[in-house]
Design a protein around this motif. Sequence first.
Motif, PDB file in Angstrom:
ATOM      1  N   ASP A 113     116.949  11.985  37.505  1.00 30.22           N
ATOM      2  CA  ASP A 113     115.755  12.719  37.075  1.00 30.22           C
ATOM      3  C   ASP A 113     115.654  12.647  35.558  1.00 30.22           C
ATOM      4  O   ASP A 113     116.657  12.546  34.854  1.00 30.22           O
ATOM      5  N   LYS A 114     114.416  12.719  35.089  1.00 27.80           N
ATOM      6  CA  LYS A 114     114.151  12.758  33.656  1.00 27.80           C
ATOM      7  C   LYS A 114     113.225  13.936  33.399  1.00 27.80           C
ATOM      8  O   LYS A 114     112.097  13.968  33.884  1.00 27.80           O
ATOM      9  N   GLY A 115     113.724  14.918  32.662  1.00 29.71           N
ATOM     10  CA  GLY A 115     112.904  16.071  32.299  1.00 29.71           C
ATOM     11  C   GLY A 115     112.429  15.946  30.865  1.00 29.71           C
ATOM     12  O   GLY A 115     113.165  15.478  29.990  1.00 29.71           O
ATOM     13  N   HIS A 116     111.197  16.349  30.627  1.00 30.89           N
ATOM     14  CA  HIS A 116     110.606  16.334  29.287  1.00 30.89           C
ATOM     15  C   HIS A 116     110.541  17.776  28.803  1.00 30.89           C
ATOM     16  O   HIS A 116     109.962  18.638  29.484  1.00 30.89           O
ATOM     17  N   PHE A 117     111.105  18.050  27.627  1.00 30.53           N
ATOM     18  CA  PHE A 117     111.156  19.401  27.082  1.00 30.53           C
ATOM     19  C   PHE A 117     110.583  19.417  25.668  1.00 30.53           C
ATOM     20  O   PHE A 117     110.685  18.437  24.937  1.00 30.53           O
ATOM     21  N   ARG A 118     110.021  20.571  25.309  1.00 29.93           N
ATOM     22  CA  ARG A 118     109.500  20.787  23.951  1.00 29.93           C
ATOM     23  C   ARG A 118     110.188  22.021  23.379  1.00 29.93           C
ATOM     24  O   ARG A 118     110.368  23.015  24.079  1.00 29.93           O
ATOM     25  N   TYR A 119     110.580  21.962  22.121  1.00 27.26           N
ATOM     26  CA  TYR A 119     111.221  23.085  21.458  1.00 27.26           C
ATOM     27  C   TYR A 119     110.174  24.130  21.107  1.00 27.26           C
ATOM     28  O   TYR A 119     109.166  23.828  20.469  1.00 27.26           O
ATOM     29  N   ASN A 120     110.414  25.365  21.523  1.00 29.53           N
ATOM     30  CA  ASN A 120     109.509  26.476  21.225  1.00 29.53           C
ATOM     31  C   ASN A 120     110.279  27.582  20.521  1.00 29.53           C
ATOM     32  O   ASN A 120     111.352  27.990  20.977  1.00 29.53           O
ATOM     33  N   ASN A 121     109.723  28.037  19.417  1.00 33.33           N
ATOM     34  CA  ASN A 121     110.284  29.165  18.672  1.00 33.33           C
ATOM     35  C   ASN A 121     109.149  29.754  17.846  1.00 33.33           C
ATOM     36  O   ASN A 121     108.927  29.352  16.710  1.00 33.33           O
ATOM     37  N   LYS A 122     108.402  30.658  18.468  1.00 35.62           N
ATOM     38  CA  LYS A 122     107.227  31.251  17.818  1.00 35.62           C
ATOM     39  C   LYS A 122     107.623  31.848  16.473  1.00 35.62           C
ATOM     40  O   LYS A 122     108.635  32.498  16.336  1.00 35.62           O
ATOM     41  N   GLY A 123     106.820  31.575  15.472  1.00 38.04           N
ATOM     42  CA  GLY A 123     107.077  32.065  14.129  1.00 38.04           C
ATOM     43  C   GLY A 123     107.904  31.102  13.288  1.00 38.04           C
ATOM     44  O   GLY A 123     108.036  31.278  12.089  1.00 38.04           O
ATOM     45  N   ASN A 125     108.690  27.352  11.610  1.00 34.75           N
ATOM     46  CA  ASN A 125     107.952  26.172  11.143  1.00 34.75           C
ATOM     47  C   ASN A 125     108.170  24.981  12.065  1.00 34.75           C
ATOM     48  O   ASN A 125     107.419  24.018  12.015  1.00 34.75           O
ATOM     49  N   ASN A 126     109.219  25.034  12.900  1.00 33.77           N
ATOM     50  CA  ASN A 126     109.557  23.931  13.790  1.00 33.77           C
ATOM     51  C   ASN A 126     109.070  24.143  15.214  1.00 33.77           C
ATOM     52  O   ASN A 126     109.427  23.363  16.099  1.00 33.77           O
ATOM     53  N   ASN A 127     108.283  25.182  15.465  1.00 35.13           N
ATOM     54  CA  ASN A 127     107.769  25.451  16.810  1.00 35.13           C
ATOM     55  C   ASN A 127     106.960  24.252  17.305  1.00 35.13           C
ATOM     56  O   ASN A 127     105.990  23.846  16.686  1.00 35.13           O
ATOM     57  N   GLY A 128     107.398  23.650  18.410  1.00 31.07           N
ATOM     58  CA  GLY A 128     106.703  22.494  18.979  1.00 31.07           C
ATOM     59  C   GLY A 128     107.013  21.182  18.293  1.00 31.07           C
ATOM     60  O   GLY A 128     106.504  20.135  18.684  1.00 31.07           O
ATOM     61  N   GLY A 129     107.868  21.195  17.284  1.00 26.42           N
ATOM     62  CA  GLY A 129     108.112  20.010  16.475  1.00 26.42           C
ATOM     63  C   GLY A 129     109.199  19.079  16.977  1.00 26.42           C
ATOM     64  O   GLY A 129     109.440  18.050  16.365  1.00 26.42           O
ATOM     65  N   TRP A 130     109.834  19.437  18.108  1.00 31.27           N
ATOM     66  CA  TRP A 130     110.928  18.617  18.618  1.00 31.27           C
ATOM     67  C   TRP A 130     110.779  18.389  20.107  1.00 31.27           C
ATOM     68  O   TRP A 130     110.346  19.276  20.846  1.00 31.27           O
ATOM     69  N   LEU A 131     111.140  17.194  20.552  1.00 28.86           N
ATOM     70  CA  LEU A 131     111.072  16.828  21.969  1.00 28.86           C
ATOM     71  C   LEU A 131     112.455  16.419  22.446  1.00 28.86           C
ATOM     72  O   LEU A 131     113.253  15.868  21.684  1.00 28.86           O
ATOM     73  N   LYS A 153     114.123  13.734  19.715  1.00 30.42           N
ATOM     74  CA  LYS A 153     113.190  13.068  18.810  1.00 30.42           C
ATOM     75  C   LYS A 153     112.195  14.069  18.255  1.00 30.42           C
ATOM     76  O   LYS A 153     112.024  15.164  18.779  1.00 30.42           O
ATOM     77  N   ARG A 154     111.562  13.671  17.195  1.00 31.45           N
ATOM     78  CA  ARG A 154     110.523  14.502  16.590  1.00 31.45           C
ATOM     79  C   ARG A 154     109.243  14.384  17.399  1.00 31.45           C
ATOM     80  O   ARG A 154     108.944  13.335  17.952  1.00 31.45           O
ATOM     81  N   ASN A 155     108.486  15.461  17.424  1.00 31.52           N
ATOM     82  CA  ASN A 155     107.184  15.450  18.067  1.00 31.52           C
ATOM     83  C   ASN A 155     106.149  15.135  16.992  1.00 31.52           C
ATOM     84  O   ASN A 155     105.741  16.010  16.235  1.00 31.52           O
ATOM     85  N   LEU A 156     105.750  13.897  16.927  1.00 35.42           N
ATOM     86  CA  LEU A 156     104.817  13.476  15.885  1.00 35.42           C
ATOM     87  C   LEU A 156     103.409  13.999  16.119  1.00 35.42           C
ATOM     88  O   LEU A 156     102.561  13.908  15.234  1.00 35.42           O
ATOM     89  N   ARG A 157     103.148  14.527  17.300  1.00 42.39           N
ATOM     90  CA  ARG A 157     101.818  15.074  17.603  1.00 42.39           C
ATOM     91  C   ARG A 157     101.659  16.516  17.130  1.00 42.39           C
ATOM     92  O   ARG A 157     100.551  17.014  17.064  1.00 42.39           O
ATOM     93  N   SER A 158     102.759  17.190  16.832  1.00 39.25           N
ATOM     94  CA  SER A 158     102.661  18.587  16.409  1.00 39.25           C
ATOM     95  C   SER A 158     102.325  18.665  14.926  1.00 39.25           C
ATOM     96  O   SER A 158     102.565  17.735  14.170  1.00 39.25           O
ATOM     97  N   ARG A 159     101.809  19.802  14.528  1.00 38.69           N
ATOM     98  CA  ARG A 159     101.482  19.998  13.121  1.00 38.69           C
ATOM     99  C   ARG A 159     102.744  19.966  12.267  1.00 38.69           C
ATOM    100  O   ARG A 159     102.760  19.408  11.196  1.00 38.69           O
ATOM    101  N   CYS A 160     103.830  20.563  12.776  1.00 42.45           N
ATOM    102  CA  CYS A 160     105.063  20.567  11.982  1.00 42.45           C
ATOM    103  C   CYS A 160     105.729  19.206  12.009  1.00 42.45           C
ATOM    104  O   CYS A 160     106.431  18.861  11.070  1.00 42.45           O
ATOM    105  N   GLY A 161     105.524  18.400  13.045  1.00 38.23           N
ATOM    106  CA  GLY A 161     106.113  17.064  13.107  1.00 38.23           C
ATOM    107  C   GLY A 161     105.586  16.173  12.005  1.00 38.23           C
ATOM    108  O   GLY A 161     106.301  15.352  11.460  1.00 38.23           O
TER     109      GLY A 161
END
Length: 181
Positions: A113-123, A125-131, A153-161
Amino acid sequence: MEEGYYGMPLGFRFHPTDQELVSSYLRDRALSGKPLGKPFIQEFNLFGQTPPWVVWEQFGGNSLLDQDLFFFYELRSRSDSDSRSKRQIEAGGTWSETSSDKVLGLDGIPIGDKGHFRYNNKGSNNNGGWLLEEYSLLPNVVAGPKVVLSRLKRNLRSRCGSKMNSSSPTHDFNEKPPIKR
Protein backbone atom coordinates in the motif's frame (compact mmCIF):
# COMPACT_ATOMS: atom_id res chain seq x y z
CA MET A 1 36.29 14.36 -10.52
CA GLU A 2 33.83 16.13 -8.28
CA GLU A 3 31.52 13.96 -6.15
CA GLY A 4 27.83 14.42 -5.43
CA TYR A 5 25.54 13.14 -2.68
CA TYR A 6 26.99 10.16 -0.72
CA GLY A 7 30.07 10.12 -2.96
CA MET A 8 28.03 9.29 -6.06
CA PRO A 9 28.96 10.85 -9.40
CA LEU A 10 27.51 14.27 -10.12
CA GLY A 11 24.19 13.91 -11.87
CA PHE A 12 23.22 10.71 -10.05
CA ARG A 13 19.62 10.74 -8.76
CA PHE A 14 17.91 8.18 -6.54
CA HIS A 15 14.46 7.91 -8.16
CA PRO A 16 13.14 4.36 -7.56
CA THR A 17 9.63 3.43 -8.67
CA ASP A 18 6.92 2.56 -6.13
CA GLN A 19 7.29 -1.08 -7.14
CA GLU A 20 11.08 -1.01 -6.55
CA LEU A 21 10.65 0.66 -3.17
CA VAL A 22 8.18 -1.98 -1.96
CA SER A 23 9.38 -5.18 -3.66
CA SER A 24 13.09 -4.62 -3.08
CA TYR A 25 14.01 -2.11 -0.38
CA LEU A 26 11.03 -2.44 1.98
CA ARG A 27 10.68 -6.20 1.60
CA ASP A 28 14.41 -6.75 2.27
CA ARG A 29 14.29 -4.48 5.34
CA ALA A 30 11.16 -6.17 6.74
CA LEU A 31 12.58 -9.67 6.20
CA SER A 32 15.94 -8.84 7.80
CA GLY A 33 14.36 -7.19 10.84
CA LYS A 34 17.32 -4.82 11.11
CA PRO A 35 18.74 -1.76 9.32
CA LEU A 36 20.15 -2.48 5.87
CA GLY A 37 22.76 0.26 5.73
CA LYS A 38 21.47 1.62 2.41
CA PRO A 39 23.03 5.05 1.73
CA PHE A 40 19.86 6.66 0.38
CA ILE A 41 17.35 5.31 2.91
CA GLN A 42 17.88 6.29 6.55
CA GLU A 43 16.44 4.73 9.72
CA PHE A 44 14.46 7.49 11.45
CA ASN A 45 11.12 7.77 13.25
CA LEU A 46 9.23 10.55 11.50
CA PHE A 47 6.61 10.52 14.28
CA GLY A 48 9.03 11.37 17.09
CA GLN A 49 10.23 14.70 18.44
CA THR A 50 11.42 16.23 15.18
CA PRO A 51 9.20 18.28 12.83
CA PRO A 52 9.55 17.61 9.07
CA TRP A 53 11.51 20.76 8.15
CA VAL A 54 14.14 19.94 10.80
CA VAL A 55 14.35 16.34 9.53
CA TRP A 56 14.79 17.78 6.02
CA GLU A 57 17.70 19.96 7.13
CA GLN A 58 19.20 17.29 9.41
CA PHE A 59 19.42 14.72 6.60
CA GLY A 60 20.71 17.10 3.92
CA GLY A 61 17.46 17.81 2.05
CA ASN A 62 18.50 21.37 1.25
CA SER A 63 21.62 20.09 -0.53
CA LEU A 64 19.72 17.60 -2.71
CA LEU A 65 19.03 18.56 -6.26
CA ASP A 66 15.72 17.30 -7.57
CA GLN A 67 15.38 14.52 -4.95
CA ASP A 68 13.46 13.55 -1.84
CA LEU A 69 14.47 11.90 1.43
CA PHE A 70 13.64 8.26 2.23
CA PHE A 71 13.27 6.65 5.67
CA PHE A 72 12.56 3.26 7.22
CA TYR A 73 10.76 3.08 10.57
CA GLU A 74 8.43 0.87 12.58
CA LEU A 75 4.86 2.11 12.91
CA ARG A 76 3.64 2.37 16.48
CA SER A 77 0.05 2.05 17.67
CA ARG A 78 -1.61 4.93 19.47
CA SER A 79 -2.03 2.67 22.51
CA ASP A 80 -2.04 -1.02 23.43
CA SER A 81 -5.80 -1.20 22.87
CA ASP A 82 -5.83 0.81 19.62
CA SER A 83 -4.63 -0.80 16.38
CA ARG A 84 -4.49 2.51 14.49
CA SER A 85 -1.03 3.94 13.87
CA LYS A 86 0.32 7.03 15.58
CA ARG A 87 0.43 9.91 13.09
CA GLN A 88 1.13 12.76 15.51
CA ILE A 89 4.52 14.43 15.84
CA GLU A 90 5.46 14.98 19.46
CA ALA A 91 6.94 18.40 18.63
CA GLY A 92 3.54 19.48 17.24
CA GLY A 93 1.49 18.74 14.17
CA THR A 94 0.14 15.59 12.60
CA TRP A 95 0.25 13.73 9.28
CA SER A 96 -3.23 13.56 7.73
CA GLU A 97 -3.89 10.94 5.06
CA THR A 98 -5.19 12.42 1.82
CA SER A 99 -5.42 9.26 -0.31
CA SER A 100 -4.03 5.76 -0.76
CA ASP A 101 -3.13 3.39 -3.60
CA LYS A 102 -2.14 -0.25 -4.06
CA VAL A 103 1.40 -1.02 -5.22
CA LEU A 104 1.47 -3.85 -7.75
CA GLY A 105 4.24 -6.41 -8.26
CA LEU A 106 5.65 -7.37 -11.65
CA ASP A 107 2.88 -9.96 -11.98
CA GLY A 108 0.17 -7.32 -11.43
CA ILE A 109 -0.77 -8.68 -7.98
CA PRO A 110 -0.87 -6.14 -5.10
CA ILE A 111 2.22 -6.36 -2.88
CA GLY A 112 1.80 -3.20 -0.80
CA ASP A 113 0.00 0.00 0.00
CA LYS A 114 1.02 3.59 -0.58
CA GLY A 115 -0.52 6.27 1.62
CA HIS A 116 -0.30 9.97 0.83
CA PHE A 117 -0.06 12.28 3.86
CA ARG A 118 0.12 16.04 4.36
CA TYR A 119 1.65 17.73 7.41
CA ASN A 120 -0.91 19.79 9.34
CA ASN A 121 -0.13 22.14 12.20
CA LYS A 122 -2.56 25.06 12.36
CA GLY A 123 -0.81 28.29 13.24
CA SER A 124 2.57 27.00 12.00
CA ASN A 125 4.33 28.54 9.00
CA ASN A 126 4.82 24.95 7.80
CA ASN A 127 1.13 23.94 7.87
CA GLY A 128 0.52 21.98 4.65
CA GLY A 129 4.11 22.51 3.53
CA TRP A 130 5.28 18.89 3.72
CA LEU A 131 4.19 15.66 2.05
CA LEU A 132 4.85 12.07 3.04
CA GLU A 133 4.35 9.00 0.91
CA GLU A 134 4.28 5.93 3.13
CA TYR A 135 4.85 2.46 1.65
CA SER A 136 3.86 -0.69 3.53
CA LEU A 137 3.82 -4.38 2.65
CA LEU A 138 0.53 -6.25 2.68
CA PRO A 139 0.17 -8.44 5.81
CA ASN A 140 0.36 -11.66 3.75
CA VAL A 141 3.82 -10.69 2.40
CA VAL A 142 5.78 -10.38 5.66
CA ALA A 143 4.78 -11.03 9.30
CA GLY A 144 6.18 -9.21 12.32
CA PRO A 145 6.48 -5.53 13.26
CA LYS A 146 5.07 -3.20 10.64
CA VAL A 147 8.09 -1.59 9.02
CA VAL A 148 7.32 1.12 6.50
CA LEU A 149 9.35 3.12 4.02
CA SER A 150 8.52 6.79 3.55
CA ARG A 151 9.40 9.49 1.06
CA LEU A 152 9.53 12.98 2.60
CA LYS A 153 9.23 15.97 0.29
CA ARG A 154 8.18 19.57 0.22
CA ASN A 155 4.70 20.48 -0.91
CA LEU A 156 5.43 22.94 -3.68
CA ARG A 157 1.71 23.65 -4.10
CA SER A 158 1.32 25.12 -0.61
CA ARG A 159 1.89 28.76 0.18
CA CYS A 160 4.61 27.88 2.68
CA GLY A 161 6.25 25.44 0.24
CA SER A 162 6.97 28.30 -2.14
CA LYS A 163 8.37 30.45 0.69
CA MET A 164 10.82 27.81 1.91
CA ASN A 165 14.42 28.72 1.34
CA SER A 166 16.11 26.23 -0.95
CA SER A 167 18.31 26.34 -3.97
CA SER A 168 17.13 22.86 -4.96
CA PRO A 169 13.41 22.18 -4.63
CA THR A 170 12.01 18.68 -5.10
CA HIS A 171 9.41 17.65 -7.64
CA ASP A 172 5.84 17.06 -6.55
CA PHE A 173 5.37 13.46 -7.65
CA ASN A 174 1.60 13.65 -7.19
CA GLU A 175 1.33 16.18 -9.98
CA LYS A 176 -0.04 14.75 -13.22
CA PRO A 177 1.63 15.70 -16.51
CA PRO A 178 -0.33 18.08 -18.72
CA ILE A 179 -2.83 16.45 -21.09
CA LYS A 180 -1.82 16.87 -24.73
CA ARG A 181 -4.66 17.71 -27.09
